[in-house]
Scaffold this motif. Sequence first.
Motif, mmCIF file in Angstrom:
data_model
loop_
_atom_site.group_PDB
_atom_site.id
_atom_site.type_symbol
_atom_site.label_atom_id
_atom_site.label_comp_id
_atom_site.label_asym_id
_atom_site.label_seq_id
_atom_site.Cartn_x
_atom_site.Cartn_y
_atom_site.Cartn_z
ATOM 1 N N ASN A 10 7.751 -12.918 5.458
ATOM 2 C CA ASN A 10 7.243 -13.005 4.095
ATOM 3 C C ASN A 10 8.033 -14.003 3.270
ATOM 4 O OD1 ASN A 10 5.334 -11.851 2.125
ATOM 5 N ND2 ASN A 10 7.210 -11.349 1.045
ATOM 6 N N ALA A 11 9.345 -14.064 3.504
ATOM 7 C CA ALA A 11 10.177 -15.017 2.767
ATOM 8 C C ALA A 11 9.760 -16.451 3.068
ATOM 9 C CB ALA A 11 11.648 -14.813 3.127
ATOM 10 N N LEU A 12 9.266 -16.654 4.306
ATOM 11 C CA LEU A 12 8.871 -17.995 4.699
ATOM 12 C C LEU A 12 7.449 -18.322 4.276
ATOM 13 C CD1 LEU A 12 10.337 -18.050 8.311
ATOM 14 C CD2 LEU A 12 11.283 -19.138 6.280
ATOM 15 N N ALA A 13 6.695 -17.332 3.771
ATOM 16 C CA ALA A 13 5.275 -17.527 3.542
ATOM 17 C C ALA A 13 4.874 -17.306 2.100
ATOM 18 C CB ALA A 13 4.481 -16.585 4.461
ATOM 19 N N ASN A 62 5.612 -8.624 -2.981
ATOM 20 C CA ASN A 62 5.527 -9.960 -2.391
ATOM 21 C C ASN A 62 4.237 -10.041 -1.606
ATOM 22 O OD1 ASN A 62 6.061 -8.771 0.194
ATOM 23 N ND2 ASN A 62 8.250 -8.813 -0.292
ATOM 24 N N SER A 63 4.041 -11.116 -0.855
ATOM 25 C CA SER A 63 2.743 -11.323 -0.221
ATOM 26 C C SER A 63 2.424 -10.295 0.851
ATOM 27 C CB SER A 63 2.676 -12.730 0.384
ATOM 28 O OG SER A 63 3.652 -12.883 1.396
ATOM 29 N N ALA A 64 3.418 -9.565 1.331
ATOM 30 C CA ALA A 64 3.174 -8.598 2.404
ATOM 31 C C ALA A 64 3.370 -7.150 1.984
ATOM 32 C CB ALA A 64 4.072 -8.896 3.605
ATOM 33 N N LEU A 65 4.201 -6.877 1.009
ATOM 34 C CA LEU A 65 4.565 -5.502 0.675
ATOM 35 C C LEU A 65 4.087 -5.099 -0.712
ATOM 36 C CD1 LEU A 65 8.239 -5.338 1.990
ATOM 37 C CD2 LEU A 65 6.214 -4.298 3.021
ATOM 38 N N GLY A 66 3.636 -3.826 -0.802
ATOM 39 C CA GLY A 66 3.229 -3.305 -2.092
ATOM 40 C C GLY A 66 3.273 -1.779 -2.084
ATOM 41 N N VAL A 67 2.954 -1.226 -3.214
ATOM 42 C CA VAL A 67 2.904 0.223 -3.345
ATOM 43 C C VAL A 67 1.631 0.574 -4.119
ATOM 44 C CG1 VAL A 67 4.238 0.249 -5.496
ATOM 45 C CG2 VAL A 67 4.215 2.291 -4.023
ATOM 46 N N ARG A 68 1.046 1.742 -3.782
ATOM 47 C CA ARG A 68 -0.196 2.154 -4.444
ATOM 48 C C ARG A 68 -0.128 3.638 -4.775
ATOM 49 N NH1 ARG A 68 -5.775 1.891 -1.102
ATOM 50 N NH2 ARG A 68 -4.690 3.535 0.039
ATOM 51 N N VAL A 69 -0.620 3.961 -5.948
ATOM 52 C CA VAL A 69 -0.786 5.376 -6.326
ATOM 53 C C VAL A 69 -2.264 5.614 -6.573
ATOM 54 C CG1 VAL A 69 1.516 5.586 -7.311
ATOM 55 C CG2 VAL A 69 -0.355 4.873 -8.768
ATOM 56 N N GLY A 70 -2.723 6.819 -6.262
ATOM 57 C CA GLY A 70 -4.131 7.120 -6.446
ATOM 58 C C GLY A 70 -4.345 8.576 -6.800
ATOM 59 N N VAL A 71 -5.459 8.833 -7.422
ATOM 60 C CA VAL A 71 -5.853 10.195 -7.749
ATOM 61 C C VAL A 71 -7.372 10.295 -7.574
ATOM 62 C CG1 VAL A 71 -6.109 9.675 -10.213
ATOM 63 C CG2 VAL A 71 -5.730 12.040 -9.481
ATOM 64 N N GLY A 72 -7.812 11.427 -7.018
ATOM 65 C CA GLY A 72 -9.250 11.575 -6.807
ATOM 66 C C GLY A 72 -9.567 12.861 -6.068
ATOM 67 N N GLY A 73 -10.714 12.863 -5.406
ATOM 68 C CA GLY A 73 -11.179 14.032 -4.672
ATOM 69 C C GLY A 73 -12.459 14.571 -5.277
ATOM 70 N N GLN A 93 -6.774 15.273 -5.368
ATOM 71 C CA GLN A 93 -5.760 14.659 -4.503
ATOM 72 C C GLN A 93 -4.997 13.577 -5.271
ATOM 73 O OE1 GLN A 93 -7.361 12.709 -1.061
ATOM 74 N NE2 GLN A 93 -5.460 11.590 -0.630
ATOM 75 N N GLY A 94 -3.687 13.608 -5.147
ATOM 76 C CA GLY A 94 -2.843 12.513 -5.628
ATOM 77 C C GLY A 94 -2.045 11.957 -4.459
ATOM 78 N N ASN A 95 -1.843 10.667 -4.438
ATOM 79 C CA ASN A 95 -1.129 10.085 -3.302
ATOM 80 C C ASN A 95 -0.311 8.864 -3.717
ATOM 81 O OD1 ASN A 95 -4.269 9.291 -3.038
ATOM 82 N ND2 ASN A 95 -2.993 7.478 -2.604
ATOM 83 N N VAL A 96 0.755 8.641 -2.963
ATOM 84 C CA VAL A 96 1.593 7.442 -3.112
ATOM 85 C C VAL A 96 1.680 6.789 -1.736
ATOM 86 C CG1 VAL A 96 3.843 6.513 -3.723
ATOM 87 C CG2 VAL A 96 2.928 8.476 -4.971
ATOM 88 N N ASP A 97 1.318 5.480 -1.666
ATOM 89 C CA ASP A 97 1.282 4.789 -0.376
ATOM 90 C C ASP A 97 2.127 3.516 -0.411
ATOM 91 O OD1 ASP A 97 -0.664 6.611 0.569
ATOM 92 O OD2 ASP A 97 -2.245 5.446 -0.438
ATOM 93 N N ALA A 98 2.796 3.272 0.702
ATOM 94 C CA ALA A 98 3.443 1.971 0.925
ATOM 95 C C ALA A 98 2.441 1.082 1.635
ATOM 96 C CB ALA A 98 4.696 2.141 1.770
ATOM 97 N N MET A 99 2.166 -0.096 1.046
ATOM 98 C CA MET A 99 1.110 -0.974 1.544
ATOM 99 C C MET A 99 1.700 -2.163 2.302
ATOM 100 S SD MET A 99 -1.506 0.620 0.249
ATOM 101 C CE MET A 99 -2.852 -0.535 0.475
ATOM 102 N N LEU A 100 1.053 -2.517 3.393
ATOM 103 C CA LEU A 100 1.462 -3.666 4.196
ATOM 104 C C LEU A 100 0.267 -4.597 4.364
ATOM 105 C CD1 LEU A 100 3.506 -5.165 5.989
ATOM 106 C CD2 LEU A 100 2.714 -3.775 7.912
ATOM 107 N N SER A 104 -1.161 -11.445 5.584
ATOM 108 C CA SER A 104 -0.081 -12.286 5.045
ATOM 109 C C SER A 104 1.167 -12.208 5.902
ATOM 110 C CB SER A 104 0.246 -11.863 3.613
ATOM 111 O OG SER A 104 -0.829 -12.151 2.745
ATOM 112 N N LEU A 105 1.407 -11.025 6.492
ATOM 113 C CA LEU A 105 2.593 -10.854 7.320
ATOM 114 C C LEU A 105 2.566 -11.792 8.522
ATOM 115 C CD1 LEU A 105 5.172 -9.304 8.125
ATOM 116 C CD2 LEU A 105 3.690 -7.674 9.294
ATOM 117 N N PHE A 106 1.413 -11.856 9.184
ATOM 118 C CA PHE A 106 1.349 -12.616 10.439
ATOM 119 C C PHE A 106 0.830 -14.050 10.256
ATOM 120 C CE2 PHE A 106 1.282 -8.215 11.969
ATOM 121 C CZ PHE A 106 2.285 -8.283 12.920
#
Length: 384
Positions: A10-13, A62-73, A93-100, A104-106
């Motif tokens: 990611n640092a290179l991209a 950055n271009s590869a990493l993120g975080v997401r929160v959501g609520v629903g159901g 439902q509530g959720n916290v996700d680490a996004m990849l 962009s990674l590859f």
Amino acid sequence: MLLGFMAEGNALAQQSKSDESLEFNPHWSIGLQGGGTYTLGETGFGDLISPAFYLTGSYKFNSALGVRVGVGGISGKGYSSYASKGYEFNFIQGNVDAMLDVSSLFWGFNHKRITNAYAFAGAGLFYGFDNDEAAGIKNNGDDLRYLWTDSKAFVAGRLGIGSDFRCSERFSISIEANANILSDHFNSKKAGNPDWHFALLAGINYKINKNTRPSIAYAEKVRKEQMAKEAAAAAAKEAAEKAAAEKAEAERHAKLAADKAAKEAEEAAKRQHQALIEENSENVFFLINSAKIRKDEAKKLDDLAAWLNSNDNFITHIVGYADKETGSDKANMKLSEHRANNVKQYLIKAGVAEEKIILDFKGDTVQPFGANNVKNRVVICTLE
């Protein structure tokens, strides 16, 4: 190892593959998802599908990493094989996700890429309520050993994959599939293993701020290239100025040398010319009160005539004189003229062109050999 590779890649991209003048900009997004959910159970797949809606907010570091929160159901479904009857319950439902961002990674960040695949893992909190249908089945004789009433909270681990499809600079649509691993109590039945809750969702996402900004690396590259061009231009200018100065100096030295050589050549020519003049000029001497050219003196004039005939760039200046010690001034003037004319005529007879002879006479007004000297009875023939 994967995280290390991800961070390095990611640092290179960070610069966009479609426009190197832009780089990734951390940004917020909001999204709305809707679709169907399925809770694993003991009946046909279609009997356990329920609708669901989610509101999400995400941030990409950055271009590869993120975080997401959501609520629903909305609702979940279960099935009692004993009563051959399904039941429905509701949940939030509530959720916290680490996004990849896998693309962009590859393959590097590209802000105009149409499709960006992603994966995520996270945790969720399911708050279940309104489980009256399951309670009714229990009361009719089914042994729902994990039946919950009123409300109950469940912690879930979750993971999933999806893909974003770019529509414009700010908008995209997404398709996502996820799986949630919950306690065996979620659907009120004991199965001896965790309950699985799946979701297939489609959504629309909006970037609150742009995902690109002017690239610092590109600006630095342009700055360095400009500096290199300016340095090259300055070096070329300096080299040209140095070469011009060296050429001018060389030309100056060459001119000085040429001028010196020309001057030396001119002086040498003058010396040679003077030497020739001195060598070939003649003094024709006469007897007292005589203008007759004697035999010995005639030999001098023969040599002078021969020289003048073979050297066209020379002329001779002949001047007649008389001895002041003899005769009157008037007689001496006439005598010197007569002597000069005789010399001129002799040279002409010897083949010398008349225009190469300049005649003059001084009488006794000038004594070339000093006073009281018989040599003043002379015609001096000087080459020029």
